[in-house]
Design an enzyme around this catalytic site. Sequence first.
Site, PDB file in Angstrom:
ATOM      1  N   HIS A  60       0.840  -1.207   0.000  1.00 51.35           N
ATOM      2  CA  HIS A  60       0.000   0.000   0.000  1.00 51.35           C
ATOM      3  C   HIS A  60       0.878   1.262   0.000  1.00 51.35           C
ATOM      4  O   HIS A  60       1.220   1.807   1.041  1.00 51.35           O
ATOM      5  CB  HIS A  60      -0.899  -0.030   1.243  1.00 51.35           C
ATOM      6  CG  HIS A  60      -2.044   0.930   1.183  1.00 51.35           C
ATOM      7  ND1 HIS A  60      -3.289   0.622   1.668  1.00 51.35           N
ATOM      8  CD2 HIS A  60      -2.145   2.192   0.715  1.00 51.35           C
ATOM      9  CE1 HIS A  60      -4.100   1.653   1.496  1.00 51.35           C
ATOM     10  NE2 HIS A  60      -3.427   2.618   0.925  1.00 51.35           N
ATOM     11  N   HIS A  62       1.652   5.138  -2.035  1.00 48.08           N
ATOM     12  CA  HIS A  62       1.233   6.168  -2.991  1.00 48.08           C
ATOM     13  C   HIS A  62       2.489   6.774  -3.606  1.00 48.08           C
ATOM     14  O   HIS A  62       3.270   7.408  -2.903  1.00 48.08           O
ATOM     15  CB  HIS A  62       0.412   7.256  -2.298  1.00 48.08           C
ATOM     16  CG  HIS A  62      -0.860   6.735  -1.698  1.00 48.08           C
ATOM     17  ND1 HIS A  62      -2.033   6.690  -2.402  1.00 48.08           N
ATOM     18  CD2 HIS A  62      -1.131   6.211  -0.477  1.00 48.08           C
ATOM     19  CE1 HIS A  62      -2.983   6.169  -1.626  1.00 48.08           C
ATOM     20  NE2 HIS A  62      -2.455   5.869  -0.463  1.00 48.08           N
ATOM     21  N   HIS A 232      -5.559  -1.027   5.661  1.00 45.26           N
ATOM     22  CA  HIS A 232      -5.270  -0.272   6.901  1.00 45.26           C
ATOM     23  C   HIS A 232      -6.367  -0.312   7.960  1.00 45.26           C
ATOM     24  O   HIS A 232      -6.983   0.706   8.285  1.00 45.26           O
ATOM     25  CB  HIS A 232      -4.892   1.177   6.589  1.00 45.26           C
ATOM     26  CG  HIS A 232      -5.746   1.853   5.550  1.00 45.26           C
ATOM     27  ND1 HIS A 232      -7.107   1.829   5.605  1.00 45.26           N
ATOM     28  CD2 HIS A 232      -5.422   2.558   4.446  1.00 45.26           C
ATOM     29  CE1 HIS A 232      -7.592   2.503   4.580  1.00 45.26           C
ATOM     30  NE2 HIS A 232      -6.590   2.940   3.854  1.00 45.26           N
ATOM     31  N   ASP A 305       0.995   2.477   3.706  1.00 41.90           N
ATOM     32  CA  ASP A 305       0.115   3.571   3.272  1.00 41.90           C
ATOM     33  C   ASP A 305       0.927   4.868   3.154  1.00 41.90           C
ATOM     34  O   ASP A 305       0.460   5.952   3.519  1.00 41.90           O
ATOM     35  CB  ASP A 305      -1.086   3.760   4.211  1.00 41.90           C
ATOM     36  CG  ASP A 305      -2.160   4.639   3.595  1.00 41.90           C
ATOM     37  OD1 ASP A 305      -2.020   5.044   2.427  1.00 41.90           O
ATOM     38  OD2 ASP A 305      -3.151   4.932   4.290  1.00 41.90           O
ATOM     39  N   GLY A 324      -2.716  11.777   5.503  1.00 46.90           N
ATOM     40  CA  GLY A 324      -1.618  10.930   5.045  1.00 46.90           C
ATOM     41  C   GLY A 324      -0.279  11.269   5.641  1.00 46.90           C
ATOM     42  O   GLY A 324      -0.010  12.411   6.007  1.00 46.90           O
TER      43      GLY A 324
END
Lengths: 428, 313
Positions: A60, A62, A232, A305, A324
């Site tokens: 996970h 980004h 998550h 994440d 985030g």
Amino acid sequence: MKYCIKNGKIIDPAGGYVGVGDILIDNGIIAAIDGEISADDAEIISAEGKMVFPGLIDLHTHLREPGREDEETIATGTKAALKGGFTAVACMANTQPVADNGVVISFILEKARKEAYTKVYPLGAITKGLKGEELAEMGDMVASGAYGFSDDGNTLMNASVLRLAIEYASMFDRPLMLHQEDVNLAGNGVMHEGYWSTVLGLPGIPDIAEAAIIARDLTIAEFTGFPVHCCHVSTKKGVELIRVAKARGVRVTAEATPHHLTLTDAMIETFDTVYRVSPPLRSEEDVEALRQGVQDGTIDVIATDHAPHSLEEKHREFSLAPNGMIGLETALAVIWTEMVCTGILTPEQLVERMSVNPARILKVAGGRLRPGDPADVVIFNPDKQWTVRSEELVSKSKNSPFIGKKLNGRVESVWVDGMLKYCNENFT
Amino acid sequence: MIQLPKDILGLKELSAEQIQHILDTAVVCKDIFKRDLKKIPTLRGKTVVTLFFEPSTRTRTSFEIAGKWMSADVVNLTVSSSSVAKGESFVDTGRTLEAMGVDVIIIRHSLAGTPKLLADTVSAHVINAGDGAHEHPTQGLLDLYTIREKMGRIAGLKVAIVGDILHSRVAKSNIYGLLKMGAEVTVVGPPTLMPRGIEQLGVRVEHSLDAVLNQVDVVNILRIQLERQQRGYFPTKKEYSKLFGVNMERLSKAGNDVLIMHPGPANLGVEIAEEVSVHPQSVITEQVTNGVAVRMALLYLLTGGGSKDEILH
């Protein structure tokens, strides 16, 4: 190039080798693993007193490319991953444009081929534009190289769409990764609803926002008979629901992040936006339940994440700051410090949660060091102490909640497909 | 010598001694109301800015009068929420004011935590004039002042705070202040408007106003935002009024010397009947007067004022 890693403590639960030994890397793969290997023509790397893991795989991440290259790129994100001991990352579909078609997936893979420091496994959107309405072209994306599907931070609020997505995705045998938060219960919330949201006067997101959707999704998954993956997980209630479902035979896997396993909502006391994240940091009771879930295997995976945000975006009113935090460079050391050094996880369990299980869920090679496996290998020094410093982070964004924190354990060397890509603070 | 922090962001972080010190100083400031010429030179040369991101006439006017009576230069800045939407940076606004040599910034914002963000950005003193559902410390102080003035003490009193506790910064500042000064606090309202964990602050939670009224010395009635009804927190204005409105019938069942308070502006006929608002037991207008005194005291103390005896000279 041929390498022989000597005398490291090898932690390879999937391959069945846990103990001091040597590993021979040749031609991109593990050539041999044994108590003692003599290889005169190989570069000898001593791992005396250190540990040797299969490369970590982040389920996970980004990477922000395409669209927000000011925050992170495929190059910088995977560089951060490598430094943190990851040899592969699965990147989320919430790019701009959204990765909801084969063209964007191809673009990411092409960019990764040229610029990435690690393997990149793109995840495609479940629905067009992440809107939760119409299914995206999953078949086209799989053909272009997508490894799974996720609408990332968006819950599929329409239960019928979720059912159809699970059924349709089953044709491709790729994981369906679900964000689980009821948008109506979450409302305009920006942090966990509880004592601290009351003290701070910030709108809260109750734990039932997550639990209600997990319960719904598990019921639907059970009905279809196909697997789902819970992204998550942050609440005690969520962990309990997943535990019960697994016992009943529901095909579900789940992940938790290092920040949800180590930080609580009390951190928001000073309104510091670095702690704003979705799902929100929860109570101490939730953290405790998550840790137990990771320990007993209810939670299969620890995933970062990793969510880069620029300083300007984060340096503002708490309620207007984006959700985030970054995590690739700190995940291993945070989990080592907070969960292995404290006796909650064994090193083998850590490798299972951060390498073996992610590989299994993504259905990719890796997570194992048997002869013939790709030579994705990490040397980890468990005794090295270090302090997280903003200026030393290689991620383009610096929104880490662990800046200033002293951690135990540091990645020393990383091989990806037999190439030594990182060694003693240097990228090669 | 009792020192105040650089900024007044909430009553949570003030000690009982600091609160007492502010109230004592406000007693001297209130003296100025008796004067014909309401102007003293105490803050001459100081610049005070009111920076309001949310409409307010009362609180801003109160601060403005407090500053002007003490001869500070007061500048009012209303920032429309549209400029926030346009992406105007909040911290940039703060730095700009700082660069203009402002001594005190009084901020109101609909989002909790913004005064703290401003205080971390500028070296000027920041006074929170209400941020989201977080705190409204000057309202809390003026309520404490009013109770102390009317009842002669705060310690040992029983205070009920009635209404929308969930969204109320006034309730929170009152709770912190009252508990620190030794009062007992009961919060009263429908369960839908009770924030989770409120009892952990040290208050009792009740859902029946009638069960509480005859047991308390002070009733502080919160304004009910009418848009809460549309969000489903209660069915109708009428039902809210029936369950939680303070009318003459309810007042007659309360203690004879119960003090009726409201931070204003009131929805007359909803949370409080007009008759109750002007009843001799109501101190709503005194609260407004005391607000000016308390804000004068804060401005004085924050900008370096020492002994309260020096204020008027």
